[in-house]
Write an enzyme that holds these catalytic residues in place. Structure first.
Site, PDB file in Angstrom:
ATOM      1  N   GLU A  82     -88.854-125.618 -33.737  1.00  0.00           N
ATOM      2  CA  GLU A  82     -89.473-124.288 -33.632  1.00  0.00           C
ATOM      3  C   GLU A  82     -88.553-123.248 -32.995  1.00  0.00           C
ATOM      4  OE1 GLU A  82     -91.042-127.079 -32.729  1.00  0.00           O
ATOM      5  OE2 GLU A  82     -93.042-127.133 -33.607  1.00  0.00           O
ATOM      6  N   PHE A 144    -105.899-131.718 -26.116  1.00  0.00           N
ATOM      7  CA  PHE A 144    -104.656-132.216 -26.699  1.00  0.00           C
ATOM      8  C   PHE A 144    -103.835-131.047 -27.258  1.00  0.00           C
ATOM      9  CE2 PHE A 144    -102.353-133.770 -30.516  1.00  0.00           C
ATOM     10  CZ  PHE A 144    -101.414-134.528 -29.849  1.00  0.00           C
ATOM     11  N   GLN A 145    -102.583-131.000 -26.918  1.00  0.00           N
ATOM     12  CA  GLN A 145    -101.652-129.936 -27.318  1.00  0.00           C
ATOM     13  C   GLN A 145    -102.150-128.551 -26.919  1.00  0.00           C
ATOM     14  OE1 GLN A 145    -100.430-130.529 -31.466  1.00  0.00           O
ATOM     15  NE2 GLN A 145     -98.776-131.844 -30.745  1.00  0.00           N
ATOM     16  N   LYS A 194    -107.942-122.601 -33.500  1.00  0.00           N
ATOM     17  CA  LYS A 194    -108.144-123.269 -34.781  1.00  0.00           C
ATOM     18  C   LYS A 194    -109.489-122.878 -35.409  1.00  0.00           C
ATOM     19  CE  LYS A 194    -107.507-127.698 -37.032  1.00  0.00           C
ATOM     20  NZ  LYS A 194    -107.175-129.124 -36.886  1.00  0.00           N
ATOM     21  N   MET A 508     -66.544-121.231 -21.286  1.00  0.00           N
ATOM     22  CA  MET A 508     -66.743-120.118 -20.373  1.00  0.00           C
ATOM     23  C   MET A 508     -67.058-120.623 -18.966  1.00  0.00           C
ATOM     24  SD  MET A 508     -66.489-116.935 -20.117  1.00  0.00           S
ATOM     25  CE  MET A 508     -66.806-115.795 -21.455  1.00  0.00           C
TER      26      MET A 508
END
Lengths: 602, 216
Positions: A82, A144-145, A194, A508
């Site tokens: 993602e 959940f999630q 949802k 760097m």
């Protein structure tokens, strides 16, 4: 058949449920339709002119993905992480000026977007992120999630929404796009539970105003006439003025105005890292990049200038160095669309809160033609001294040298390529030594300095500008973050050319360790895969170049080979970026390159 | 209910907090008043001024949160914060007292103005504003001291809202200074608990005292 072809295919005679239908004249009565929230979301995206979405499905966003197949004009690109979706949307937005869109599910999907959102927020790029959320009754119950994405992303988005009612979806989507692109652009997140995606409501397109319609009916606010007059007066009085131009020029596409203004007033132009390519560096008035890794003559010019005309920049600490010693003799005309940037680092004598294009247009009319050739000659003489001094330094001649790589890319593409850089030494070498001429051809993560940005962002750039040649220049550290996107590039047949400057170090950080931590190279040596084999494993082409004389030929071959090509340039391990201003130091106090001998490879 | 919570003295300074948080003693001035909250602002010491900000904010999910978050992110030193309804439907009125230097404060103002749900911000100068807060003060009171305390309260326009064998609770409304004076007068009886609402404020008369835009 190419995989993307299946996605864009539309069944013959299929009932297209999208908004265009309702825009037809006779549909006043039949306009209202009963649709699921996920379909309303898609309808609103279509009305916003969205063509591309980068995303990754998951539990809480499944109804949206279900609806998506009914909207073939919304082309979805399945990334492999993602974070890459957010960077790709960002790259698309930077290259096209349109809003980039990314999609993720709740919880880990949404938190993986965070780095990308923060990158876009720091660099003011317009993206809209759509995240699934657990159903409303589960919110706040550690489902959940479930993650409080609103809370997590609040400090790194321009605004964010949790859609609580199905009836609000269209309005919120349009508002999100409007916020993302108006004023100082930035990322906006929409969190959609949802059950809001699943539930049905009456959808009436004409009930909400899309951002496109909104901007058609509003006018850009004009800068105050008093401020412009004051600015013109300061410009007329100035003996040693400089223009500092930033990302704002690119965001407002004010290239011609900047050039016309600089030419009329005859004032040298400095471009910040994110402003690079806003002004052609081949122009006699272009003097370079300021700040931590800017060439000495630019920082010296800032040290001696009596007037800065700052357009669309925020005087970041990498530009200003020690703020109290920044441009000590200068007054400041500060043009920015964001009023909160005024007086933040250096108090402005004349603050002008306006769009760069509008303000520059007004300034062009207000200023008298100027002549600052003596001042420009003085700056050029400093530059010449520097070039002469650097020419005397002996360097390694065997390894591909970073500047030769950047040069070869430029020559091969006639400066017409879009260059997407990652973060680190290679970013500074490219910024400094690629002679930027094509407007908006330099894309990089400036404010946040996000390693792993370049490869996914380049995917967004290429898909936004399919006709452009896109080169990624990255280090061997950053390329390994989001390397998984090679699979996405291969699958969708997106061609970007990748040049890795491989010095076997997190260069760097190693350079800082060399300068400020007595060469204590703590955890900076880094290994990577065999990039030739890796490219092969992804079905792409890879090369490894170890000698300088092969650089140009390799770049040329990469352009001839179809598809994405990765070139692993093994460069000198301890090359440094010069000059350098120590953090917190005045920018006129630079560490210059000396005739030191760099260690070779083991 | 334990005696500890009833008395309203949750934890003596220095005692371990049940959640593990460190209970730091507040910074006090010479007369023992809590002055500012050290370490919360970027303002160089001695440059801070008190400002009263009134914001009208859309009553949408997360809107108030966004404003408070901005104050935290910009390290504004908040002295008091009042969130309540306004004369408009779906608009919340937030009154916040901030201690900061002028430069930092102006920057904060512009940052707050950028918060999407903020409709307007007014910076009220003390001379042009009416500012009031309400306080409940619970003191130890016996049969002997009861009437004395109530009488003292009358001088401040305070009245008793709860009287028990051991305690008297006074309600007072007024400026911050007035509330502080009453509290200091009540010290000798033994204060068990003080609850203050923080200031709400508005301009006197019809003046709207709108903060000038940075450009003007």
């Amino acid at each position: 058949m190419h995989p993307s072809a299946t996605i864009t295919q539309q069944p013959e005679g299929a009932q297209a449920p999208y908004a265009y239908r309702s825009m037809q004249a006779d549909s006043q009565v039949s306009e209202a339709r009963e649709l699921a929230g996920s379909h309303i979301l898609c309808e609103a995206l279509v009305r916003e002119g969205v063509e591309l979405l980068y995303g990754y499905p998951g539990g809480a966003i499944m109804p949206f993905y279900d609806a998506l197949t009914a909207y073939p004009m919304l082309r979805h690109i399945l990334v492999r992480h993602e974070q890459a979706a957010a960077h790709a949307a960002d790259g698309y937005a930077r290259a096209t000026g349109k809003v980039g869109v990314c999609v993720a599910t709740s919880g880990p999907g949404a938190t993986n977007l965070v780095t990308g959102l923060a990158t876009a927020y720091m660099d003011s790029t317009p993206i809209v992120a759509i995240t699934g959320q657990v159903a409303r009754p589960f919110i706040g119950r550690d489902a959940f999630q479930e993650t409080d994405v609103l809370g997590v992303t609040q400090p790194i988005t321009k605004h964010n929404f949790l859609i609580q009612r199905i009836e609000d979806i269209a309005d919120i989507v349009h508002e999100a796009f409007r916020i993302a692109i108006s004023g100082r652009p930035g990322p906006v997140l929409i969190d959609v539970p949802k059950d809001v995606q699943l539930g049905k409501a009456t959808y009436r397109p004409s009930a909400s105003v899309s951002s496109i319609e909104y901007f058609r009916s509003t006018r850009t606010p004009q800068p105050s006439a008093t401020a412009i007059a004051q600015a013109a007066q300061l410009i007329a009085q100035a003996q040693r003025p400089v223009i500092m131009s930033g990302h704002g020029i690119i965001l407002s596409k004010a290239y011609d105005e900047l050039r016309a203004f600089a030419e009329k007033a005859n004032i040298p132009v400095i471009t910040t890292l994110l402003g690079l390519s806003a002004f052609p560096e081949t122009h006699p008035l272009a003097i370079g990049m300021p700040g931590m890794h800017g060439p000495a003559h630019v920082n010296r010019a800032i040290g001696e200038t009596d007037l800065i005309i700052g357009v669309g920049l925020r005087f970041d600490d990498r530009v200003s160095g020690k703020a109290s010693e920044f441009a000590p003799h200068a007054r400041l005309i500060h043009i920015d669309v964001d009023p909160s940037e005024m007086h933040k680092v250096k108090p402005a004598t004349v603050p002008i809160v306006a769009d760069a294009k509008a303000a520059l247009t007004a300034l062009i009319a207000a200023v008298e033609p100027g002549d600052h050739s003596a001042w420009i000659d003085e700056i050029r003489s400093w530059e010449a001294q520097d070039i002469e001094r650097i020419a005397g330094i002996k360097r390694d001649q065997e390894y591909p040298d970073p500047i030769s790589i950047v040069d070869a890319i430029r020559k091969e593409t006639d400066g017409e390529a879009i260059i997407v850089t990652d973060v680190g030494q290679h970013q500074m070498w490219t910024a400094r030594h690629y002679l930027w001429t094509r407007p908006n051809s330099h894309i990089t993560s400036g404010g946040l300095g996000t390693m792993g940005f370049a490869l996914p962002a380049a995917m967004g750039v290429k898909m936004g500008l399919p006709d452009a040649t896109v080169w990624v220049v990255a280090g061997d550290g950053g390329i390994q973050m989001n390397i998984q996107e090679l699979a996405t590039l291969k699958y969708y047949g997106v061609t970007v050319k990748v040049a890795i400057m491989n010095n076997g170090y997190l260069g760097m950080v190693r350079q800082w360790q060399q300068f400020f931590h007595s060469r204590n190279y703590s955890e900076t040596p880094i290994t990577g895969p065999d990039y030739t084999k890796l490219a092969d494993a992804y079905g792409l082409t890879g090369m490894c170049i170890t000698r300088r004389e092969d650089v140009a030929a390799a770049i040329h071959r990469a352009m001839e080979i179809e598809g994405t090509v990765i070139i692993d340039f093994v460069i000198e391990p301890e090359s440094n970026v010069y000059p350098m201003v120590a953090p917190g130091s005045a920018i006129t106090n630079m560490i210059e390159e000396t005739a030191e001998v760099n260690a070779g490879h083991d | 209910m334990t005696n500890e919570t009833r008395s309203g003295v949750p934890h003596p300074a220095g005692a371990p907090h049940p959640t593990g948080a460190i209970n730091r003693a507040p910074t006090k001035d010479s007369v023992g008043r809590v002055v500012g909250r050290s370490g919360q602002s970027n303002a160089p010491q001695g440059t801070e001024h008190a400002y009263t900000l009134v914001m009208l904010v859309n009553d949408r999910p997360g809107a108030v949160d966004r404003v408070i978050n901005m104050l935290r992110r910009r390290r504004a030193s908040m002295q008091s914060l009042v969130v309540g309804r306004s004369e408009l439907p779906d608009v919340v009125r937030i009154t916040v007292n901030v201690n900061d230097s002028e430069v930092e404060f102006n920057h904060l103002l512009e940052q707050l103005r950028k918060v999407i749900d903020v409709q307007s911000i007014v910076n009220l100068s003390p001379a042009q504003a009416v500012a009031r807060e309400l306080a409940l003060v619970k003191v130890n009171g016996t049969a002997e001291t009861c009437s004395e305390i109530i009488e003292l309260g009358h001088f401040f326009g305070a009245h008793a809202v709860d009287v028990t064998d051991e305690t008297i609770t006074l309600e007072v409304t007024g400026s911050e200074e007035k509330v502080e004076k009453l509290v200091s007068q009540l010290h000798k009886y033994g204060i068990r608990e003080v609850a203050r609402t923080g200031c709400v404020a508005m301009t006197r008369g019809t003046g709207d005292n709108e903060v000038k835009k940075i450009e003007d």
